[in-house]
Design a protein around this motif. Structure first.
Motif, mmCIF file in Angstrom:
data_model
loop_
_atom_site.group_PDB
_atom_site.id
_atom_site.type_symbol
_atom_site.label_atom_id
_atom_site.label_comp_id
_atom_site.label_asym_id
_atom_site.label_seq_id
_atom_site.Cartn_x
_atom_site.Cartn_y
_atom_site.Cartn_z
ATOM 1 N N ALA A 12 -35.221 33.505 -11.045
ATOM 2 C CA ALA A 12 -35.921 32.307 -11.660
ATOM 3 C C ALA A 12 -35.090 30.438 -10.753
ATOM 4 O O ALA A 12 -35.641 30.031 -11.137
ATOM 5 N N VAL A 13 -33.628 31.030 -10.921
ATOM 6 C CA VAL A 13 -33.345 29.854 -10.408
ATOM 7 C C VAL A 13 -33.486 29.511 -8.946
ATOM 8 O O VAL A 13 -34.095 28.804 -8.539
ATOM 9 N N ILE A 14 -33.385 30.667 -8.006
ATOM 10 C CA ILE A 14 -34.670 30.083 -6.735
ATOM 11 C C ILE A 14 -35.800 29.338 -7.138
ATOM 12 O O ILE A 14 -36.214 28.080 -6.314
ATOM 13 N N ILE A 15 -36.550 29.792 -7.884
ATOM 14 C CA ILE A 15 -38.076 29.447 -8.085
ATOM 15 C C ILE A 15 -37.734 27.721 -8.678
ATOM 16 O O ILE A 15 -38.603 27.035 -8.604
ATOM 17 N N VAL A 16 -37.436 27.669 -9.466
ATOM 18 C CA VAL A 16 -36.619 26.461 -10.209
ATOM 19 C C VAL A 16 -35.790 25.338 -9.216
ATOM 20 O O VAL A 16 -36.879 23.829 -8.644
ATOM 21 N N CYS A 17 -35.311 25.919 -8.464
ATOM 22 C CA CYS A 17 -34.361 25.244 -7.341
ATOM 23 C C CYS A 17 -35.751 24.287 -6.774
ATOM 24 O O CYS A 17 -35.820 23.285 -6.034
ATOM 25 N N LEU A 18 -36.681 24.916 -6.159
ATOM 26 C CA LEU A 18 -37.658 25.084 -4.873
ATOM 27 C C LEU A 18 -38.757 23.860 -5.885
ATOM 28 O O LEU A 18 -39.402 23.432 -4.915
ATOM 29 N N LEU A 19 -39.221 24.148 -6.231
ATOM 30 C CA LEU A 19 -39.727 23.095 -7.517
ATOM 31 C C LEU A 19 -39.333 21.847 -7.138
ATOM 32 O O LEU A 19 -40.513 20.569 -7.746
ATOM 33 N N LEU A 20 -37.856 21.336 -7.757
ATOM 34 C CA LEU A 20 -37.666 21.017 -8.795
ATOM 35 C C LEU A 20 -37.441 20.239 -7.276
ATOM 36 O O LEU A 20 -38.016 18.565 -7.013
ATOM 37 N N PHE A 71 -38.646 29.495 -19.195
ATOM 38 C CA PHE A 71 -38.797 28.370 -19.117
ATOM 39 C C PHE A 71 -39.877 27.928 -17.437
ATOM 40 O O PHE A 71 -39.994 27.388 -17.303
ATOM 41 N N THR A 72 -38.975 29.485 -16.820
ATOM 42 C CA THR A 72 -39.630 28.966 -15.584
ATOM 43 C C THR A 72 -40.545 29.292 -15.003
ATOM 44 O O THR A 72 -41.491 28.426 -14.176
ATOM 45 N N LYS A 73 -41.534 30.470 -15.611
ATOM 46 C CA LYS A 73 -42.824 30.344 -15.924
ATOM 47 C C LYS A 73 -43.966 29.080 -16.297
ATOM 48 O O LYS A 73 -44.874 28.612 -15.718
ATOM 49 N N GLY A 74 -43.165 28.362 -17.903
ATOM 50 C CA GLY A 74 -43.489 27.059 -17.691
ATOM 51 C C GLY A 74 -43.748 26.257 -16.999
ATOM 52 O O GLY A 74 -44.703 25.352 -16.857
ATOM 53 N N LEU A 75 -42.820 25.942 -15.842
ATOM 54 C CA LEU A 75 -42.302 24.939 -15.152
ATOM 55 C C LEU A 75 -43.119 25.429 -14.108
ATOM 56 O O LEU A 75 -43.727 24.428 -13.446
ATOM 57 N N VAL A 76 -43.249 26.796 -13.508
ATOM 58 C CA VAL A 76 -44.053 26.981 -12.195
ATOM 59 C C VAL A 76 -45.967 25.951 -12.691
ATOM 60 O O VAL A 76 -47.078 25.846 -12.116
ATOM 61 N N LEU A 77 -46.148 27.251 -13.732
ATOM 62 C CA LEU A 77 -47.414 26.730 -14.405
ATOM 63 C C LEU A 77 -47.745 25.001 -14.629
ATOM 64 O O LEU A 77 -48.640 24.347 -13.840
ATOM 65 N N THR A 78 -46.698 24.404 -15.380
ATOM 66 C CA THR A 78 -47.047 22.885 -14.921
ATOM 67 C C THR A 78 -47.352 22.162 -13.727
ATOM 68 O O THR A 78 -47.753 21.378 -13.570
ATOM 69 N N GLU A 79 -46.627 22.774 -12.825
ATOM 70 C CA GLU A 79 -46.322 22.108 -11.251
ATOM 71 C C GLU A 79 -47.581 22.284 -10.606
ATOM 72 O O GLU A 79 -48.440 21.272 -10.291
ATOM 73 N N ALA A 80 -48.152 23.665 -11.014
ATOM 74 C CA ALA A 80 -49.457 24.208 -10.356
ATOM 75 C C ALA A 80 -51.035 22.973 -11.187
ATOM 76 O O ALA A 80 -51.640 22.714 -10.103
ATOM 77 N N VAL A 81 -50.839 23.370 -11.882
ATOM 78 C CA VAL A 81 -51.013 21.789 -12.326
ATOM 79 C C VAL A 81 -51.270 20.511 -12.387
ATOM 80 O O VAL A 81 -52.570 20.101 -11.848
#
Length: 81
Positions: A12-20, A71-81
Motif C-alpha cells: 500500500a505504501v509503495i503504491i501510494v508513493c508511486l501515484l503521488l 485508502f490505497t484502493k480509493g486513491l488508485v481508482l481516483t487516479e485511474a479515472v
C-alpha cells in the motif's frame, strides 16, 4: 511507534508513493511557456503530497491496516479515472 509488519501494508505504501510522484509528470507542460510559481501554487504542491501521505501514515500509526488498504484502493481508482 510500531513497525509496519504486514506485507499488504508495504505494498500500500509503495503504491501510494508511486501515484503521488506520478502526478508531477502530468502536472504542467512548460515546453512553450514558463510557469509563474507563486505562493498558492507552492502550497498546493505541498498539500498534493502531504495530505495522502499523512492519511496513510495515520492509518498505520493507529494500526488500521484495513483502512490503509481501502485508502490505497480509493486513491488508485481516483487516479485511474
Amino acid at each position: 511507534m510500531r513497525p509496519i509488519k504486514s506485507k499488504s501494508s508495504i505494498v500500500a505504501v509503495i503504491i501510494v508513493c508511486l501515484l503521488l510522484f506520478s502526478q508531477y509528470t502530468f502536472a504542467q507542460d512548460t515546453s512553450e511557456t514558463t510557469p509563474h510559481v507563486g505562493t498558492v501554487q507552492k502550497i498546493g504542491d505541498v498539500v498534493l503530497i502531504a495530505l495522502p501521505a499523512v492519511t496513510l501514515g495515520t492509518s498505520f500509526i493507529i494500526g488500521d491496516n484495513e483502512g490503509a488498504w481501502e485508502f490505497t484502493k480509493g486513491l488508485v481508482l481516483t487516479e485511474a479515472v
